[in-house]
Design an enzyme around this catalytic site. Sequence first.
Site, mmCIF file in Angstrom:
data_model
loop_
_atom_site.group_PDB
_atom_site.id
_atom_site.type_symbol
_atom_site.label_atom_id
_atom_site.label_comp_id
_atom_site.label_asym_id
_atom_site.label_seq_id
_atom_site.Cartn_x
_atom_site.Cartn_y
_atom_site.Cartn_z
ATOM 1 N N GLY A 86 10.695 3.623 10.048
ATOM 2 C CA GLY A 86 10.451 2.731 8.911
ATOM 3 C C GLY A 86 10.000 3.495 7.679
ATOM 4 N N HIS A 143 -8.712 -2.299 -0.166
ATOM 5 C CA HIS A 143 -9.006 -1.042 -0.861
ATOM 6 C C HIS A 143 -10.218 -1.150 -1.811
ATOM 7 C CE1 HIS A 143 -5.202 -0.206 0.828
ATOM 8 N NE2 HIS A 143 -4.428 -0.514 -0.203
ATOM 9 N N LYS A 156 -2.691 -2.508 7.611
ATOM 10 C CA LYS A 156 -2.852 -3.850 7.081
ATOM 11 C C LYS A 156 -1.476 -4.486 6.853
ATOM 12 C CE LYS A 156 -2.983 -2.788 2.188
ATOM 13 N NZ LYS A 156 -1.807 -3.446 1.710
ATOM 14 N N LYS A 211 8.467 7.274 7.300
ATOM 15 C CA LYS A 211 9.303 8.233 6.587
ATOM 16 C C LYS A 211 8.517 8.888 5.448
ATOM 17 C CE LYS A 211 13.538 7.932 3.941
ATOM 18 N NZ LYS A 211 14.558 6.976 3.543
ATOM 19 N N TYR A 254 -7.071 3.876 1.450
ATOM 20 C CA TYR A 254 -8.003 4.295 0.404
ATOM 21 C C TYR A 254 -9.154 5.117 0.987
ATOM 22 C CZ TYR A 254 -6.153 2.841 -3.965
ATOM 23 O OH TYR A 254 -5.386 2.799 -5.094
ATOM 24 N N LYS A 285 0.004 -5.441 -10.953
ATOM 25 C CA LYS A 285 1.316 -4.785 -11.006
ATOM 26 C C LYS A 285 1.815 -4.931 -12.440
ATOM 27 C CE LYS A 285 1.629 -4.235 -6.465
ATOM 28 N NZ LYS A 285 1.582 -2.913 -5.844
ATOM 29 N N TYR A 310 1.824 -7.100 16.280
ATOM 30 C CA TYR A 310 0.713 -6.335 16.843
ATOM 31 C C TYR A 310 0.297 -6.791 18.243
ATOM 32 C CZ TYR A 310 -0.368 -4.196 12.297
ATOM 33 O OH TYR A 310 -0.324 -3.491 11.141
ATOM 34 N N LYS A 331 -8.383 8.684 0.814
ATOM 35 C CA LYS A 331 -8.260 9.369 -0.481
ATOM 36 C C LYS A 331 -9.470 10.268 -0.650
ATOM 37 C CE LYS A 331 -5.424 6.039 -2.893
ATOM 38 N NZ LYS A 331 -4.269 6.687 -3.501
ATOM 39 N N GLU A 349 -1.277 -0.569 -11.783
ATOM 40 C CA GLU A 349 0.021 -0.021 -11.384
ATOM 41 C C GLU A 349 1.086 -0.435 -12.391
ATOM 42 O OE1 GLU A 349 0.410 0.430 -6.882
ATOM 43 O OE2 GLU A 349 -0.468 -1.561 -7.128
#
Length: 788
Positions: A37, A269, A176, A41, A207, A362, A151, A210, A245
């Site tokens: 997926g 996050h 998630k 990838k 997150y 977004k 799941y 990070k 974003e």
Amino acid sequence: MLGCVVLLLVTLCTQGGNGEDGQTPGHVSVVIVGGTGDLAKKYLWQGFFHLYVNHVSSGNTFSFYGGGLTPADKAKPVFFEILKAVNCPKDVSQERCALLKEQFLRLSEYQQLKTIEEYQDLSKHIEQQLQQEGLSEAGRLFYLSVPAFAYADIAEKINSSCRPTSGAWLRVVLEKPFGHDFRSAQVLASQLGSSLKDEEMYRIDHYLGKQVVAKILPFRIENKKFLDPIWNKHHIERVEIVLKETLDVKGRIPFYDQYGVIRDVMQNHLTEVMTLLTMRLPVNLSSSEEVLQNKLHIFSSILPVGKNQAVIGQYQEYTTQVQQELNKTKDHISITPTFAAVLAHIDEAQFEGVPILLISGKKLDERVGYARIVFKNDIFCLQNHNSIHCKPKQIVFYFGHGSLQYPAILVSKNLFKPVSKDSEWKEVTEHKDVSILGLPISDYYVQIPTEQREAYSELISYIFAGRKDSFISTENLLASWGMWTPLLSSIASSFPRIYPGGADNGDLLNVRLIGKEISYNSEVVIINNDQMGGTSANGFQVMQGKFRGADLVSAWAEELVERLAADLQGAAEKAVLESGVFHLALSGGSTPLALFHRLALHHFSFPWRDTHVWMADERCVPVTEFESNFQNLHDHLLQHVRIPYYNIHPMPVQLNERLCVEEDGGRLLYEKEIRKLVNGSSFHFVLLGVGYDGHTASLFPGSKTDKHGESLVALTESPVKPHQRMSLTFSAINRAHEVALLVMGKGKHELITQLSRVEDNPEKWPVTGVKPSDGRLVWYLDYDALLG
Ligand code: BG6
């Protein structure tokens, strides 16, 4: 394939040493379910390759499996293409890199994983391999990179047929979304809980991988001596946690339209970052348990977030994209937000009143993520405004992208020079000429990681090390949904402000804070005409009528609660005017919480000083337990209003260090107090709810209603835990001047339909025994409960 695996494993074993991270070395099988997926990838195989490179000499041996629903002959070529694209860490020479890649490819294979038999085959395959090579098993790591609905089924298959040999660990990694609200997260958690132990589950929030986010707690600890005096409400003006974003969600609409920005990035996050900034520092940073406990503690102090603490938006093209990707007609509109700004507050003396802004969207003007702590500047500059003392004081945890392009921690030079004891971080003084959040970079002390690492690679190494502090525990997850679910339900039918996207957004999405509320700064609201179509304005109005012969008020949940709070205040003011006092009895359960929040956040003129608060019922548990109704009432209402403590009357369920023992006389004590203080034992207002079985207060089906006689308080038995209860009786309830029955949520629709049909039968349907003799009964039903 197995042959070359064997050969390699033998070679690698001879390189062995002691296991790192305090784990016994042995063979580790890594299985990525969803191994071809998108996520696998882009990030996962890369992360596992780095894990392999870093641990190849650790004494561990590995095999890697890409699992998926596609048959092996079709999936294999794609799978190996993905593996071939992985890169080595920078410090590995070209020659060694080529060798390591070749080994990694040989150790990897694709397996179709669909049926239980295929999971059994995988397990057999691993066991044979262990046996043939004489290897001892260290553990099995399953990474479920599949949609969340799969799941529970996969976890069950792993549990029943793919557990490792005894003594070896099992780690199952989940991505998630973990549910879409509190209830669904709870259901998912309990489904997974029936197959996996808590310590076996690793819920990823990338997150937390990070580098800057992972550095927040260490930074706070290393700089404790500078931060302790200023990390509080006296010095912090506000906290901003922002993820902007530029991209839209084209191609992801089937997922995104069900979730929206709050569920996609804020509940996870941004909330995680908020807790890291505000939680109490652990004494021992390497104790996952302590870190998680401190996180939970801060969650319990976050004040309720409601409609007035959020604004939402949607980029203009979104609806068209939804129509295309979901095959909808031109009149279909979506109100899923793609932008949100939310204002949170923490109810701890340290942060009282400090606004915490969480913002994400977004199609905004730039891609950047950061958390900024803005400090109050108490210096008044008469001239020389360019002096560093006159400039903003701030600490910025810069996650990446934006004008800086790399992760960094920036401390404005008018605060302090941060220290770092961590060799993985360094101070930099040479920069390109950029400005970060209002200050030229030269006005900051700047720390950056010595080597930039990808979040997924970091997290994969933590999973391998069994470090649980960087993952989301079940309690953590539920606490976070507990914070967001009331807001999500209250905005479920709100229209987002439409924004054009990119630089054209101009000032449209600017927000302003007024007291504890947030709103858009400009009044201009651009709503697509289509967006109003199909929704009659009436749909949002409060409706009045009759239900079971009594008065009925109905509306959408938010409006209903507003109306009940207003009615309650009206009743309180009237009682205080007439008799100088207002006696209010309140029920437990989750339904009244929204009302408590409304009262606490909006009814500043409520006559609390003259109000006495009584309990309609209580669970026989110590008041310190979360199941205690009084504790709920205290946390969600009493501690936020100015009510004299001697006006508060919890039920005395614990006496002589025992719970609800008749001989201890708790119920008689309460009854005596009511008779003494409440005129004619008639409460001015009793708030009740109804359980799924028709119970009200703690009066449950099946008990003889006349058995309490004239008693005002009784000890009762509930069919569900905790079984023992204390409750006002019908005799007490029906003497009240006013009784409100509040019922909300789709889950109660069936019950309400039944109640609309049944005769009075308090033994079967206790709520039908609520019939104030001289007072008024009002049903407050939201549209979900009334209409389903
Ligand atoms: C993901 C969200 O979890 O985080 C995406 O599903 C979002 O919608 C992404 O774009 C942001 O992550 P990052 O690492 O690019 O900031």
